[in-house]
Design an enzyme around this catalytic site. Structure first.
Site, PDB file in Angstrom:
ATOM      1  N   SER A   1       0.928  -1.109   0.061  1.00 17.55           N
ATOM      2  CA  SER A   1       0.014   0.169  -0.060  1.00 17.55           C
ATOM      3  C   SER A   1       0.842   1.299   0.077  1.00 17.55           C
ATOM      4  CB  SER A   1      -0.870  -0.008   1.189  1.00 17.55           C
ATOM      5  OG  SER A   1      -1.506  -1.224   1.232  1.00 17.55           O
TER       6      SER A   1
HETATM    7  N1  SAH Z   1      -0.984  -4.357   3.651  1.00 13.24           N
HETATM    8  C1  SAH Z   1      -0.536  -4.776   2.545  1.00 13.24           C
HETATM    9  C2  SAH Z   1      -1.615  -4.664   1.604  1.00 13.24           C
HETATM   10  C3  SAH Z   1      -1.605  -5.705   0.443  1.00 13.24           C
HETATM   11  S1  SAH Z   1      -2.603  -5.896  -0.894  1.00 13.24           S
HETATM   12  C4  SAH Z   1       0.803  -4.291   2.116  1.00 13.24           C
HETATM   13  O1  SAH Z   1       0.901  -3.012   2.678  1.00 13.24           O
HETATM   14  O2  SAH Z   1       1.574  -4.988   1.732  1.00 13.24           O
HETATM   15  C5  SAH Z   1      -4.001  -6.576  -0.236  1.00 13.24           C
HETATM   16  C6  SAH Z   1      -3.616  -8.078   0.332  1.00 13.24           C
HETATM   17  O3  SAH Z   1      -5.224  -8.676   0.693  1.00 13.24           O
HETATM   18  C7  SAH Z   1      -3.040  -9.058  -0.559  1.00 13.24           C
HETATM   19  O4  SAH Z   1      -1.838  -9.530  -0.307  1.00 13.24           O
HETATM   20  C8  SAH Z   1      -3.998  -9.999  -0.944  1.00 13.24           C
HETATM   21  O5  SAH Z   1      -3.676 -11.202  -1.382  1.00 13.24           O
HETATM   22  C9  SAH Z   1      -4.713 -10.100   0.453  1.00 13.24           C
HETATM   23  N2  SAH Z   1      -6.286 -10.377   0.233  1.00 13.24           N
HETATM   24  C10 SAH Z   1      -7.216 -10.242  -0.750  1.00 13.24           C
HETATM   25  N3  SAH Z   1      -8.398 -10.904  -0.354  1.00 13.24           N
HETATM   26  C11 SAH Z   1      -8.191 -11.588   0.557  1.00 13.24           C
HETATM   27  C12 SAH Z   1      -9.103 -12.287   1.310  1.00 13.24           C
HETATM   28  N4  SAH Z   1     -10.588 -12.698   1.050  1.00 13.24           N
HETATM   29  N5  SAH Z   1      -8.659 -12.839   2.649  1.00 13.24           N
HETATM   30  C13 SAH Z   1      -7.167 -12.410   3.076  1.00 13.24           C
HETATM   31  N6  SAH Z   1      -6.358 -11.690   2.252  1.00 13.24           N
HETATM   32  C14 SAH Z   1      -6.887 -11.178   1.039  1.00 13.24           C
END
Ligand code: SAH
Length: 214
Positions: A62
Site C-alpha cells: 500500500s
Molecule cells: N497491507 C498490505 C496490502 C497488500 S494488498 C501491504 O501493505 O503490503 C492486499 C492483500 O490482501 C493482498 O496480499 C491480497 O492477497 C490480500 N487479500 C485479498 N483478498 C483476501 C481475502 N479474502 N482474505 C485474506 N487476504 C486477502
C-alpha cells in the site's frame, strides 16, 4: 534506520506531515520502518516514494500515506487498541508499522507465498507480537475475537458481516475500503447493536477476494 535510505525516509515523513498526518508515533513508525525490505530488491530505490508498488501475485504494497492514515484512524478510536485484526497481510508492511503501536496484531492472508515472506520479515525486524493465519479474510478470525480494531487492506464489495460481529461491542472500530471501481474508506464503530459509519474519502485498493487459493 542507519543505511542509505535514512534521508529518503525522513523526507517521506515530512511529506506525510504536509499531507495532514498528525499522530507522532505513527509518523515515527513511518520514518523508521524499513519499507525497502518489503518489496522486490529491484524496486527498493522507489521504496520511500509515496506510491503503491507491485509485490508479486498481482498484489501491491500500500501507499505510505494510506498506511499512515489508516493507522491514525484506528488509533483515534475511543478505546485502547490492544487486539487488532488486519485483513490482507500482503508484504507485511502495514503489519510492521502497526505492531509497535498496539499490544497484539492478528493478520490474515490468502496467498501463502506472500504470507511466508511477510513472516520472515517480522522475524528479521524482531517483531514478536504478531500472529498470522492463512485464510479467507471475509471470515475474520473467529477464535481470536473480539478485536478492539480491525484494519482491512483490500477493497470489499460490501462490509463483511463476520468482521462486524468480531468487533468489541464497546467502541470497537473497523477501517475498511468498500466498493469496486469507486471505493470509499469507511470507519465503522460498534456500540452494542449500533454501528456508526463515517467516511474518510476515496481510495484505491486491490479487491478483497472471496475464498482462499487451493
Ligand atoms: N497491507 C498490505 C496490502 C497488500 S494488498 C501491504 O501493505 O503490503 C492486499 C492483500 O490482501 C493482498 O496480499 C491480497 O492477497 C490480500 N487479500 C485479498 N483478498 C483476501 C481475502 N479474502 N482474505 C485474506 N487476504 C486477502
Amino acid at each position: 534506520m542507519v543505511n542509505q535510505f535514512q534521508g529518503q525516509a525522513r523526507k517521506l515523513k515530512q511529506l506525510l506531515v504536509n499531507a495532514g498526518i498528525q499522530h507522532e508515533a505513527v509518523l515515527d513508525m513511518m520514518e523508521t520502518t524499513p519499507r525497502h525490505l518489503f518489496m522486490p530488491e529491484s524496486l527498493a530505490h522507489k521504496a520511500y516514494e509515496n506510491t503503491a508498488l507491485p509485490i508479486g501475485d498481482g498484489q501491491t504494497i500500500s501507499q505510505p500515506y494510506i498506511v499512515a492514515k489508516m493507522t491514525e484512524l484506528l488509533l483515534a478510536a475511543n478505546r485502547p487498541m490492544q487486539r487488532v485484526l488486519e485483513i490482507g497481510t500482503g508484504s507485511g508492511y502495514q503489519t510492521a508499522v502497526l505492531a509497535p503501536l498496539v499490544e497484539q496484531v492478528f493478520s490474515v492472508e490468502r496467498i501463502s507465498t506472500l504470507q511466508y515472506q511477510a513472516k520472515r520479515r517480522m522475524k528479521l525486524l524482531d517483531l514478536h507480537n504478531i500472529q498470522m493465519k492463512y485464510g479467507d479474510g471475509w471470515e475474520g478470525w473467529h477464535s481470536k475475537a473480539p478485536f478492539d480494531g480491525i484494519l482491512v487492506t483490500a477493497a470489499a464489495s460490501r462490509v463483511p458481516e463476520a468482521l462486524l460481529a468480531q468487533l468489541e461491542p464497546e467502541g470497537g472500530r473497523l477501517i475498511i475500503p468498500v466498493g469496486e471501481e469507486q471505493q470509499e474508506l469507511k470507519i465503522i464503530e460498534r456500540h452494542g447493536d449500533t454501528y456508526q459509519q463515517t467516511s474518510s474519502g476515496g481510495v484505491r485498493f486491490v479487491p478483497l477476494v472471496q475464498g482462499v487459493l487451493a
